[in-house]
Design a protein around this motif. Sequence first.
Motif, PDB file in Angstrom:
ATOM      1  N   ASP A   1      28.476 160.620   9.210  1.00  0.00           N
ATOM      2  CA  ASP A   1      27.819 159.983  10.346  1.00  0.00           C
ATOM      3  C   ASP A   1      26.309 160.093  10.117  1.00  0.00           C
ATOM      4  OD1 ASP A   1      27.885 158.817  13.117  1.00  0.00           O
ATOM      5  OD2 ASP A   1      26.778 160.670  13.541  1.00  0.00           O
ATOM      6  N   VAL A   2      25.696 158.997   9.714  1.00  0.00           N
ATOM      7  CA  VAL A   2      24.307 159.020   9.238  1.00  0.00           C
ATOM      8  C   VAL A   2      23.335 159.597  10.259  1.00  0.00           C
ATOM      9  CG1 VAL A   2      22.402 157.599   8.383  1.00  0.00           C
ATOM     10  CG2 VAL A   2      24.732 157.165   7.598  1.00  0.00           C
ATOM     11  N   PRO A   3      23.334 159.132  11.533  1.00  0.00           N
ATOM     12  CA  PRO A   3      22.357 159.705  12.466  1.00  0.00           C
ATOM     13  C   PRO A   3      22.534 161.201  12.671  1.00  0.00           C
ATOM     14  CG  PRO A   3      23.920 158.268  13.600  1.00  0.00           C
ATOM     15  CD  PRO A   3      24.108 158.041  12.143  1.00  0.00           C
TER      16      PRO A   3
ATOM     17  N   PRO B   1      23.252 150.153  12.069  1.00  0.00           N
ATOM     18  CA  PRO B   1      24.653 150.588  12.021  1.00  0.00           C
ATOM     19  C   PRO B   1      25.616 149.575  12.624  1.00  0.00           C
ATOM     20  CG  PRO B   1      23.473 151.780  13.720  1.00  0.00           C
ATOM     21  CD  PRO B   1      22.443 151.020  12.947  1.00  0.00           C
ATOM     22  N   PHE B   2      25.150 148.836  13.610  1.00  0.00           N
ATOM     23  CA  PHE B   2      26.014 147.843  14.238  1.00  0.00           C
ATOM     24  C   PHE B   2      26.235 146.652  13.304  1.00  0.00           C
ATOM     25  CE2 PHE B   2      23.608 150.226  17.387  1.00  0.00           C
ATOM     26  CZ  PHE B   2      24.641 150.820  18.092  1.00  0.00           C
TER      27      PHE B   2
ATOM     28  N   GLU C   1      10.878 162.408  16.291  1.00  0.00           N
ATOM     29  CA  GLU C   1       9.596 161.729  16.070  1.00  0.00           C
ATOM     30  C   GLU C   1       9.809 160.340  15.468  1.00  0.00           C
ATOM     31  OE1 GLU C   1       7.468 164.488  13.679  1.00  0.00           O
ATOM     32  OE2 GLU C   1       6.907 165.788  15.374  1.00  0.00           O
ATOM     33  N   GLN C   2      10.791 160.212  14.565  1.00  0.00           N
ATOM     34  CA  GLN C   2      11.087 158.891  13.995  1.00  0.00           C
ATOM     35  C   GLN C   2      11.588 157.937  15.070  1.00  0.00           C
ATOM     36  OE1 GLN C   2      13.357 158.363  10.410  1.00  0.00           O
ATOM     37  NE2 GLN C   2      12.688 160.320   9.570  1.00  0.00           N
ATOM     38  N   VAL C   3      12.436 158.435  15.951  1.00  0.00           N
ATOM     39  CA  VAL C   3      12.964 157.579  17.015  1.00  0.00           C
ATOM     40  C   VAL C   3      11.826 157.107  17.915  1.00  0.00           C
ATOM     41  CG1 VAL C   3      14.474 157.498  19.031  1.00  0.00           C
ATOM     42  CG2 VAL C   3      15.238 158.668  16.952  1.00  0.00           C
ATOM     43  N   VAL C   4      10.951 158.020  18.288  1.00  0.00           N
ATOM     44  CA  VAL C   4       9.806 157.661  19.134  1.00  0.00           C
ATOM     45  C   VAL C   4       8.912 156.654  18.426  1.00  0.00           C
ATOM     46  CG1 VAL C   4       7.718 158.549  20.219  1.00  0.00           C
ATOM     47  CG2 VAL C   4       9.851 159.846  20.396  1.00  0.00           C
TER      48      VAL C   4
ATOM     49  N   GLN D   1      21.443 155.707  18.637  1.00  0.00           N
ATOM     50  CA  GLN D   1      22.393 155.307  19.683  1.00  0.00           C
ATOM     51  C   GLN D   1      23.815 155.164  19.155  1.00  0.00           C
ATOM     52  OE1 GLN D   1      20.358 151.712  21.251  1.00  0.00           O
ATOM     53  NE2 GLN D   1      20.363 152.785  23.203  1.00  0.00           N
ATOM     54  N   PHE D   2      23.981 155.413  17.884  1.00  0.00           N
ATOM     55  CA  PHE D   2      25.255 155.137  17.227  1.00  0.00           C
ATOM     56  C   PHE D   2      26.042 156.426  17.026  1.00  0.00           C
ATOM     57  CE2 PHE D   2      27.794 154.303  13.357  1.00  0.00           C
ATOM     58  CZ  PHE D   2      28.425 153.123  13.723  1.00  0.00           C
ATOM     59  N   ASP D   3      27.330 156.380  17.316  1.00  0.00           N
ATOM     60  CA  ASP D   3      28.211 157.533  17.102  1.00  0.00           C
ATOM     61  C   ASP D   3      29.465 157.022  16.416  1.00  0.00           C
ATOM     62  OD1 ASP D   3      29.923 159.725  17.202  1.00  0.00           O
ATOM     63  OD2 ASP D   3      29.175 160.395  19.144  1.00  0.00           O
ATOM     64  N   SER D   4      29.549 157.223  15.118  1.00  0.00           N
ATOM     65  CA  SER D   4      30.620 156.637  14.315  1.00  0.00           C
ATOM     66  C   SER D   4      32.004 157.009  14.794  1.00  0.00           C
ATOM     67  CB  SER D   4      30.467 157.083  12.854  1.00  0.00           C
ATOM     68  OG  SER D   4      29.226 156.722  12.319  1.00  0.00           O
ATOM     69  N   PHE D   5      32.198 158.255  15.170  1.00  0.00           N
ATOM     70  CA  PHE D   5      33.547 158.764  15.411  1.00  0.00           C
ATOM     71  C   PHE D   5      33.863 159.016  16.882  1.00  0.00           C
ATOM     72  CE2 PHE D   5      32.394 160.405  11.100  1.00  0.00           C
ATOM     73  CZ  PHE D   5      33.272 159.605  10.376  1.00  0.00           C
TER      74      PHE D   5
END
Length: 299
Positions: free
Chosen positions: A140-142, A83-84, A155-158, A222-226
């Motif tokens: 906001d994808v995440p 995202p960055f 589980e994906q994050v881990v 870790q991303f927050d678009s808004f």
Amino acid sequence: MSFQQTDVRFPSDGLMLAAQAYVPATGEAPFPAIVIGHQTTGVKEQSPAVYASRLVEQGFVCLTFDAAYQGASEGEPRGLENPFQRADDFRNAVSYLATRDDVDPERIGALGICGSGAYVPYAAQTDHRMKAVAGVSGTDVPSFFRDADPKAWHEQVVESGNARTEEAQGKPARMVPVLPDSVDENTPAPTAEFFDYYKTPRGQHPNSIGAYVLRSADMLDQFDSFADVAKIAPRPLMMIAGTEAVTRGFSEKAIADVGETGQLVLIDGATHVDLYDRDPYVAQAVEELTSFFRKHLAA
């Protein structure tokens, strides 16, 4: 066709991105310009082309591009959703437009569709060269992935760390498909809607792979678009969403948080994917975008 369309490339953090420039065939340069970003797992030839081909007719130079690691742009592993980097791609697209002789660098706007409808506002929070900002079916994808199945997302994050280790060992990047191979009457409506676009002749494209690299999850989480969308002010933000869109809440929250410089446009009867390519919904969105960008990118 009353515009010129050419393939171009521009650098973004060491990678060359594949892009297409749409230039009005009539009118006097330099023109106002709009950079247009594609949806998550999408490519520039899909929804961005639909919007660019209509907005260029209204007198805007339009630039569509494939995000780094996706489409025809450079970057390995293929399908990484950073995202960055996605936000930086928009900043670098603006830099490219600002160097063109046919573009007025003081009149550049940005438009994002689906996931890009959140990456654009994020980038614009600190890039003040974006004089007007808009999203269509902004997502906001995440949050979209997390809210759908919090346990599976965790589980994906881990597992992202293990996937990073595997790549360091020379193994291929693990991929996460975003859609099933088929649908039936039991398929949730939002999934069936996306399937109808991405996996049928309606919208499918060979460069749109329908999956993302697993280790994208630890960056997305870790991303927050808004979170800081109010930083866009006093520049304007317009968010366009369908009244029937599963993602409508993202646009509503973004406009609520940005304050009086925000404008929410709801397209009656439209779903999230309807605004990718279907009339009369796209025509209504383009009419709103034309008025918005003409007003805020005026000479």
